[in-house]
Design an enzyme around this catalytic site. Sequence first.
Site, mmCIF file in Angstrom:
data_model
loop_
_atom_site.group_PDB
_atom_site.id
_atom_site.type_symbol
_atom_site.label_atom_id
_atom_site.label_comp_id
_atom_site.label_asym_id
_atom_site.label_seq_id
_atom_site.Cartn_x
_atom_site.Cartn_y
_atom_site.Cartn_z
ATOM 1 N N GLY A 17 -39.987 2.471 -18.379
ATOM 2 C CA GLY A 17 -40.029 2.692 -19.754
ATOM 3 C C GLY A 17 -39.353 1.450 -20.484
ATOM 4 O O GLY A 17 -39.350 1.268 -21.571
ATOM 5 N N LYS A 38 -33.576 -4.875 -16.823
ATOM 6 C CA LYS A 38 -33.496 -3.420 -17.256
ATOM 7 C C LYS A 38 -32.832 -3.460 -18.690
ATOM 8 O O LYS A 38 -31.997 -3.846 -18.752
ATOM 9 C CB LYS A 38 -32.531 -2.583 -16.390
ATOM 10 C CG LYS A 38 -32.751 -1.147 -16.161
ATOM 11 C CD LYS A 38 -32.304 -0.376 -15.283
ATOM 12 C CE LYS A 38 -31.974 0.947 -15.349
ATOM 13 N NZ LYS A 38 -31.390 1.614 -13.957
ATOM 14 N N ASP A 50 -36.426 3.642 -26.453
ATOM 15 C CA ASP A 50 -36.736 2.408 -27.376
ATOM 16 C C ASP A 50 -36.694 1.298 -26.390
ATOM 17 O O ASP A 50 -36.609 0.154 -26.717
ATOM 18 C CB ASP A 50 -35.331 2.448 -28.051
ATOM 19 C CG ASP A 50 -34.179 2.565 -27.364
ATOM 20 O OD1 ASP A 50 -34.050 2.890 -25.989
ATOM 21 O OD2 ASP A 50 -32.884 2.539 -27.818
ATOM 22 N N ARG A 107 -31.656 -7.231 -12.395
ATOM 23 C CA ARG A 107 -31.325 -6.304 -11.074
ATOM 24 C C ARG A 107 -32.230 -7.308 -10.147
ATOM 25 O O ARG A 107 -33.291 -7.495 -10.226
ATOM 26 C CB ARG A 107 -31.735 -5.105 -11.260
ATOM 27 C CG ARG A 107 -32.049 -4.046 -9.990
ATOM 28 C CD ARG A 107 -32.285 -3.042 -10.342
ATOM 29 N NE ARG A 107 -33.368 -2.092 -10.730
ATOM 30 C CZ ARG A 107 -33.719 -1.245 -11.060
ATOM 31 N NH1 ARG A 107 -32.787 -0.390 -10.935
ATOM 32 N NH2 ARG A 107 -35.028 -0.872 -11.410
ATOM 33 N N ASP A 183 -39.578 8.948 -7.940
ATOM 34 C CA ASP A 183 -39.808 7.665 -8.515
ATOM 35 C C ASP A 183 -38.484 6.833 -8.275
ATOM 36 O O ASP A 183 -38.342 5.852 -8.651
ATOM 37 C CB ASP A 183 -40.121 7.500 -9.753
ATOM 38 C CG ASP A 183 -39.272 8.384 -10.745
ATOM 39 O OD1 ASP A 183 -39.238 9.734 -10.225
ATOM 40 O OD2 ASP A 183 -38.604 8.064 -11.849
ATOM 41 N N ASN A 184 -37.559 7.450 -7.693
ATOM 42 C CA ASN A 184 -36.132 6.747 -7.614
ATOM 43 C C ASN A 184 -35.675 6.741 -6.084
ATOM 44 O O ASN A 184 -34.578 6.390 -5.583
ATOM 45 C CB ASN A 184 -34.999 7.454 -8.359
ATOM 46 C CG ASN A 184 -34.911 7.473 -9.842
ATOM 47 O OD1 ASN A 184 -35.590 6.337 -10.379
ATOM 48 N ND2 ASN A 184 -34.386 8.164 -10.485
HETATM 49 P P1 AMP Z 1 -34.227 6.869 -14.484
HETATM 50 O O1 AMP Z 1 -33.892 8.261 -14.670
HETATM 51 O O2 AMP Z 1 -33.442 5.718 -14.905
HETATM 52 O O3 AMP Z 1 -35.080 6.690 -13.042
HETATM 53 O O4 AMP Z 1 -35.566 6.877 -15.683
HETATM 54 C C1 AMP Z 1 -36.603 7.466 -15.668
HETATM 55 C C2 AMP Z 1 -37.768 6.772 -16.596
HETATM 56 O O5 AMP Z 1 -37.320 7.169 -17.824
HETATM 57 C C3 AMP Z 1 -38.146 5.387 -16.086
HETATM 58 O O6 AMP Z 1 -39.253 5.278 -16.313
HETATM 59 C C4 AMP Z 1 -37.313 4.729 -17.240
HETATM 60 O O7 AMP Z 1 -37.615 3.437 -17.400
HETATM 61 C C5 AMP Z 1 -37.302 5.656 -18.441
HETATM 62 N N1 AMP Z 1 -36.341 5.392 -19.404
HETATM 63 C C6 AMP Z 1 -35.099 5.514 -19.348
HETATM 64 N N2 AMP Z 1 -34.485 5.228 -20.505
HETATM 65 C C7 AMP Z 1 -35.191 4.630 -21.340
HETATM 66 C C8 AMP Z 1 -35.286 3.855 -22.482
HETATM 67 N N3 AMP Z 1 -34.384 4.026 -23.355
HETATM 68 N N4 AMP Z 1 -36.585 3.836 -22.965
HETATM 69 C C9 AMP Z 1 -37.629 3.673 -22.688
HETATM 70 N N5 AMP Z 1 -37.481 4.231 -21.251
HETATM 71 C C10 AMP Z 1 -36.848 4.526 -20.625
HETATM 72 MG MG MG Z 2 -36.001 5.275 -12.067
#
Ligand code: AMP
Ligand code: MG
Length: 420
Positions: A17, A38, A50, A107, A183-184
């Site tokens: 995102g 990121k 956002d 990153r 996904d992580n």
């Molecule tokens: P994560 O917990 O970092 O693995 O994030 C899970 C998903 O949420 C990923 O696709 C991230 O890119 C998305 N995400 C987290 N924060 C944001 C943000 N501020 N805007 C858009 N997508 C986000």
């Molecule tokens: Mg992630």
Amino acid sequence: MYAGHQFGNYSPRLGDGRALLLGEFVDDDGSRRDLHLKGSGRTPFARGGDGNAAVGPMLREYVIGEAMHALGIPTTRALAVVATGQQIEREVPLVGEVPLPGAVLARVAASHLRVGTFQYAAATGDTDLLARLAAYAIDRHHPDSATAERPYLALYTAVVEAQASLIARWMAVGFVHGVMNTDNMTISGETIDYGPCAFMDRHHPRTVFSSIDHGGRYAYGNQPGIAQWNLARLAEAMLPLFADTPDEAVAAATDVLRSFKERYERHCTAVMQTKLGLTHAGPAGLVDDLLALMAAQGVDHTQLFRSLSDVVRGDVDGTHELFTDPAAFDTWAARWTAARADDPRPVAEVADAMDRVNPVYIPRNHLVEAALTAATDGDLAPFDRLVQVVTNPFEERLGLGEYAKPASVDELPYRTFCGT
Ligand code: AMP
Ligand code: MG
């Protein structure tokens, strides 16, 4: 683009995102690396988000990731965090919406292929696409699999092995990832996506830091089981590649998946052996009994392991101070000492080797929090200092005593927030 199970629930279309893959480069060692931003803004997968990131969480990824690297644990790396000069709105618990300084993290990763990438490819139903993805992953991360009798099954086995090794290393230093969604989890075996992660202070298997992990799904002690669960999802995704018939494919995948436990335990045994200064695994239950003792008495994980080299050197006082009932430690230590009896190495050599694997300095939660708060207010000095300390984790230095201690009891419990 990727899919993924988040807290056990499948999302068919996640993608990133707020992350942008700039490209790849080949480093000085000849390894191919992704360069990723990121927090660089909205993407087609941003959903309601956002696409931005606040400076605090990006600096958290920086300091924890660099500490992990210094501890010898495979991880993506932070190249830089750059302030954008923009203010972004974030929900701060108990406070509400506040403007925070925005930042972008650069990153570097062996790749961004995840279990979720395979889940996405599998969901298209295009087996040829899935095979091309697997062939790419073999070429990039697990080239030995290419010459195996069944290369895709060999790739799966290599991922199972890499994750078994990774999780054993997390457990040894008390690292809690906090959001082990599929996904992580990488195909390369690198730690990725430092969100609500934190290092455990007092050893306890149920340790959870993330404010959204109500059920403790991603608690410290659950991490090996969750890794295996995620690897089961990877097997499901890769199934059409394993064999000509579904029955054969399931049988082959099940065998490999079952081997996770034995692989994980083998890595744990090897890592714990060096942490305890042993030349062999020691008697059955030695490690588990120590960990149970630490959990029962709320002993600091990092301080305890570090203190053991002093016990080897003949000074048990520091270790005793960590226990409310030191006699229980002494009973355990008698078995440990007996296990070391046949070691021909001089005591000083054993103790020094232990100090090279048991860190003095980890990113202590209260210090990370203080450094990020100061950085958000424009003062980077505590952050720079913290990075300096934790990127040289094994060498005890004068004047850094505060970095080696857990938070005082009134600063607990520590909570991490996903509002990144
Ligand atoms: P994560 O917990 O970092 O693995 O994030 C899970 C998903 O949420 C990923 O696709 C991230 O890119 C998305 N995400 C987290 N924060 C944001 C943000 N501020 N805007 C858009 N997508 C986000
Ligand atoms: Mg992630």
